[in-house]
Design a protein around this motif. Structure first.
Motif, PDB file in Angstrom:
ATOM      1  N   ARG A   1       0.833  -1.212   0.000  1.00  0.00           N
ATOM      2  CA  ARG A   1       0.000   0.000   0.000  1.00  0.00           C
ATOM      3  C   ARG A   1       0.868   1.262   0.000  1.00  0.00           C
ATOM      4  O   ARG A   1       0.587   2.227  -0.725  1.00  0.00           O
ATOM      5  CB  ARG A   1      -0.911  -0.003   1.227  1.00  0.00           C
ATOM      6  CG  ARG A   1      -1.927   1.157   1.204  1.00  0.00           C
ATOM      7  CD  ARG A   1      -2.717   1.294   2.479  1.00  0.00           C
ATOM      8  NE  ARG A   1      -1.911   1.823   3.575  1.00  0.00           N
ATOM      9  CZ  ARG A   1      -1.523   1.129   4.627  1.00  0.00           C
ATOM     10  NH1 ARG A   1      -1.856  -0.161   4.739  1.00  0.00           N
ATOM     11  NH2 ARG A   1      -0.790   1.681   5.569  1.00  0.00           N
TER      12      ARG A   1
ATOM     13  N   ASN B   1       4.011   1.600  -1.063  1.00  0.00           N
ATOM     14  CA  ASN B   1       4.680   1.752  -2.353  1.00  0.00           C
ATOM     15  C   ASN B   1       3.718   2.291  -3.410  1.00  0.00           C
ATOM     16  O   ASN B   1       4.083   3.133  -4.245  1.00  0.00           O
ATOM     17  CB  ASN B   1       5.254   0.410  -2.827  1.00  0.00           C
ATOM     18  CG  ASN B   1       6.588   0.104  -2.161  1.00  0.00           C
ATOM     19  OD1 ASN B   1       7.426   0.996  -2.011  1.00  0.00           O
ATOM     20  ND2 ASN B   1       6.774  -1.152  -1.755  1.00  0.00           N
ATOM     21  N   LYS B   2       2.483   1.824  -3.370  1.00  0.00           N
ATOM     22  CA  LYS B   2       1.480   2.290  -4.322  1.00  0.00           C
ATOM     23  C   LYS B   2       1.179   3.776  -4.112  1.00  0.00           C
ATOM     24  O   LYS B   2       1.087   4.548  -5.075  1.00  0.00           O
ATOM     25  CB  LYS B   2       0.216   1.468  -4.158  1.00  0.00           C
ATOM     26  CG  LYS B   2      -0.877   1.787  -5.159  1.00  0.00           C
ATOM     27  CD  LYS B   2      -2.063   0.859  -4.995  1.00  0.00           C
ATOM     28  CE  LYS B   2      -3.151   1.160  -6.020  1.00  0.00           C
ATOM     29  NZ  LYS B   2      -4.321   0.260  -5.891  1.00  0.00           N
ATOM     30  N   ARG B   3       1.059   4.175  -2.825  1.00  0.00           N
ATOM     31  CA  ARG B   3       0.779   5.597  -2.515  1.00  0.00           C
ATOM     32  C   ARG B   3       1.962   6.469  -2.935  1.00  0.00           C
ATOM     33  O   ARG B   3       1.784   7.581  -3.450  1.00  0.00           O
ATOM     34  CB  ARG B   3       0.531   5.769  -1.022  1.00  0.00           C
ATOM     35  CG  ARG B   3      -0.828   5.285  -0.559  1.00  0.00           C
ATOM     36  CD  ARG B   3      -1.088   5.733   0.873  1.00  0.00           C
ATOM     37  NE  ARG B   3      -1.090   7.185   0.977  1.00  0.00           N
ATOM     38  CZ  ARG B   3      -1.063   7.851   2.122  1.00  0.00           C
ATOM     39  NH1 ARG B   3      -1.036   7.187   3.269  1.00  0.00           N
ATOM     40  NH2 ARG B   3      -1.091   9.180   2.132  1.00  0.00           N
TER      41      ARG B   3
ATOM     42  N   TYR C   1       4.145   5.845  -5.318  1.00  0.00           N
ATOM     43  CA  TYR C   1       4.165   5.899  -6.779  1.00  0.00           C
ATOM     44  C   TYR C   1       3.117   6.887  -7.292  1.00  0.00           C
ATOM     45  O   TYR C   1       3.381   7.669  -8.224  1.00  0.00           O
ATOM     46  CB  TYR C   1       3.905   4.490  -7.343  1.00  0.00           C
ATOM     47  CG  TYR C   1       3.784   4.457  -8.835  1.00  0.00           C
ATOM     48  CD1 TYR C   1       4.924   4.499  -9.647  1.00  0.00           C
ATOM     49  CD2 TYR C   1       2.516   4.394  -9.462  1.00  0.00           C
ATOM     50  CE1 TYR C   1       4.808   4.469 -11.028  1.00  0.00           C
ATOM     51  CE2 TYR C   1       2.408   4.360 -10.826  1.00  0.00           C
ATOM     52  CZ  TYR C   1       3.558   4.402 -11.610  1.00  0.00           C
ATOM     53  OH  TYR C   1       3.441   4.382 -12.977  1.00  0.00           O
ATOM     54  N   GLN C   2       1.943   6.889  -6.684  1.00  0.00           N
ATOM     55  CA  GLN C   2       0.876   7.759  -7.121  1.00  0.00           C
ATOM     56  C   GLN C   2       1.138   9.238  -6.816  1.00  0.00           C
ATOM     57  O   GLN C   2       0.557  10.126  -7.422  1.00  0.00           O
ATOM     58  CB  GLN C   2      -0.448   7.329  -6.473  1.00  0.00           C
ATOM     59  CG  GLN C   2      -0.959   5.990  -6.991  1.00  0.00           C
ATOM     60  CD  GLN C   2      -2.188   5.519  -6.224  1.00  0.00           C
ATOM     61  OE1 GLN C   2      -2.476   6.008  -5.123  1.00  0.00           O
ATOM     62  NE2 GLN C   2      -2.919   4.558  -6.805  1.00  0.00           N
ATOM     63  N   SER C   3       2.031   9.430  -5.828  1.00  0.00           N
ATOM     64  CA  SER C   3       2.317  10.825  -5.437  1.00  0.00           C
ATOM     65  C   SER C   3       3.235  11.538  -6.423  1.00  0.00           C
ATOM     66  O   SER C   3       3.368  12.766  -6.400  1.00  0.00           O
ATOM     67  CB  SER C   3       2.965  10.850  -4.044  1.00  0.00           C
ATOM     68  OG  SER C   3       4.254  10.248  -4.066  1.00  0.00           O
TER      69      SER C   3
END
Length: 421
Positions: free
Chosen positions: A412, A414-416, A418-420
């Motif tokens: 979660r 890493n995903k956040r 990346y999205q930032s």
């Protein structure tokens, strides 16, 4: 007859439990004669007559300056007064209680199970009386004499607070069960506060004692050495023999055993109080840590922080565990920065992988939700993963955090991150 010969003679009773129960059911007494009364009286035992029957009562008095282990009985008064002066909230607090209002209580029974099939044959208690400790034991001379036994005990039940060793789970429920059978003939059982020192001892010293029998706590913690003491497991067998033959010699040994149990409760309550209140200058760092945990468990955050803070600033082995515990106290108060600094120190200097694992997850939470630093949250989650793997290699069984949860958090984060971008 030597005690060794007595015990050898009584061994046959171990394989005749059913016949022993029959003895308890059928044995009767003669009101006109009390067997071996002269022997009883030499030992300070007198009969108590009530409702056409009788029990036996043994009374002893001890000066309050007498030593029992590492404490004198007078220090019990010091402990109670210290509780009243401190105002500290704790399950063992004697605040609002006078020393004379305590009774230290123990029983001897025909077995370890509960229910009506298990009979109490000694009710023993001690209390402060003037400049003495007054100890009284009520003895069941034979089945069928329970009414005078409980009548004599309840006449003495003038107290507000009882202290026992595992009494909440065993002694007092057994008293209530037996009382139910004769409640139409004797007074009601009193209401009182109850300190069960078994649970307190287990909380304090389970880290160093494999078993929590009172005799072990006496020896290892209180410095009490029993000499020529009868093993407690022999008490039922000796009582069955007494009911059958009336010779009190074996029972006198049980009464002495019960006496030591009761007096030890006074020293044990004193010691626990001195430890909790900080009056024991010899308490160990581990004991201080357990006291802090106890305060935290009962919701006394201020006292918990005091205990943990003292340890956290030290260089002993408990310092890291104390910092970890103190950080949780700050977390409860939403003092995130204080908690963060402590947990960073735990991760940096700690050697206990279980504690480091928990600290890393807490740091990951703070950096994600409070500091808004996703990269640091990821870094500490990765350290948590490594700690988990180390624990797995060591076959550590007390993990409170699962590998699945760690990897889910890492995914979660890493995903956040990346999205930032």
């Amino acid at each position: 007859m030597s005690i060794k010969k007595k015990l050898n003679r009584l061994k046959s009773h171990l394989s005749h439990e059913e016949s022993a129960k029959t003895v308890l059911k059928t044995c009767q007494f003669s009101e006109s004669e009390i067997p071996y009364l002269d022997v009883w009286e030499e030992e300070g035992v007198t009969p108590y007559f009530f409702d056409g029957s009788y029990c036996l009562i043994r009374e002893r008095r001890f000066p309050i300056e007498q030593q029992h282990g590492i404490y004198s009985f007078s220090q019990f008064i010091t402990a109670v007064n210290a509780w009243n002066e401190s105002g500290m909230k704790h399950p063992l607090s004697a605040a609002g209680i006078e020393p004379e209002s305590f009774v230290f209580f123990d029983t001897e029974t025909t077995g370890l199970g509960g229910g009506v099939g298990n009979s109490i044959f000694i009710l023993g208690h001690a209390r402060l009386s003037g400049e003495e400790i007054y100890l009284k034991q009520h003895i069941l001379p034979s089945p069928g004499a329970e009414v005078p036994l409980y009548q004599s005990f309840l006449e003495s039940a003038d107290y507000t607070t009882m202290a026992t060793y595992n009494g909440k789970s065993f002694d007092w429920p057994q008293v209530k069960t037996q009382h139910t059978l004769i409640r139409e003939h004797v007074p009601k059982l009193p209401s009182f506060g109850h300190f069960d020192l078994y649970h307190a001892s287990r909380r304090m010293w389970k880290h160093k004692l494999e078993r929590m029998k009172l005799s072990i706590v006496e020896k290892e913690v209180l410095g009490i050495e029993r000499k020529d003491d009868l093993p407690g497991f022999l008490a039922p067998m000796i009582y069955f023999d007494f009911v059958e033959r009336k010779d009190p010699q074996g029972m006198l040994g049980i009464l002495k055993h019960n006496e030591i149990d009761i007096l030890s409760l006074i020293s044990l309550y004193t010691h626990l109080s001195f430890q909790i209140l900080g009056l024991d200058q010899k308490r160990t760092a581990k004991e201080m840590y357990e006291i802090g945990r106890w305060f935290s468990h009962v919701g006394n955050a201020e006292a918990a922080k005091v205990s943990f803070s003292r340890l956290a600033s030290s260089t002993n082995n408990e310092a890291i565990a104390a910092k970890h515990a103190l950080a949780f106290e700050y977390k409860k108060e939403k003092k995130w920065t204080d908690a963060l600094h402590l947990w960073e120190d735990v991760v940096d200097k700690g050697e206990d992988e279980g504690i480091r694992l928990e600290a890393c997850i807490e740091l990951a939470k703070i950096f994600e939700h409070r500091e808004k630093d996703l990269q640091k949250a990821i870094d500490f989650t990765k350290i948590a993963e490594a700690s988990f793997q180390n624990l797995q290699s060591a076959k550590y069984s007390k993990k409170t955090i699962s590998y699945h949860d760690i990897m889910k958090r890492l995914e979660r984060l890493n995903k956040r991150l990346y999205q930032s971008f």
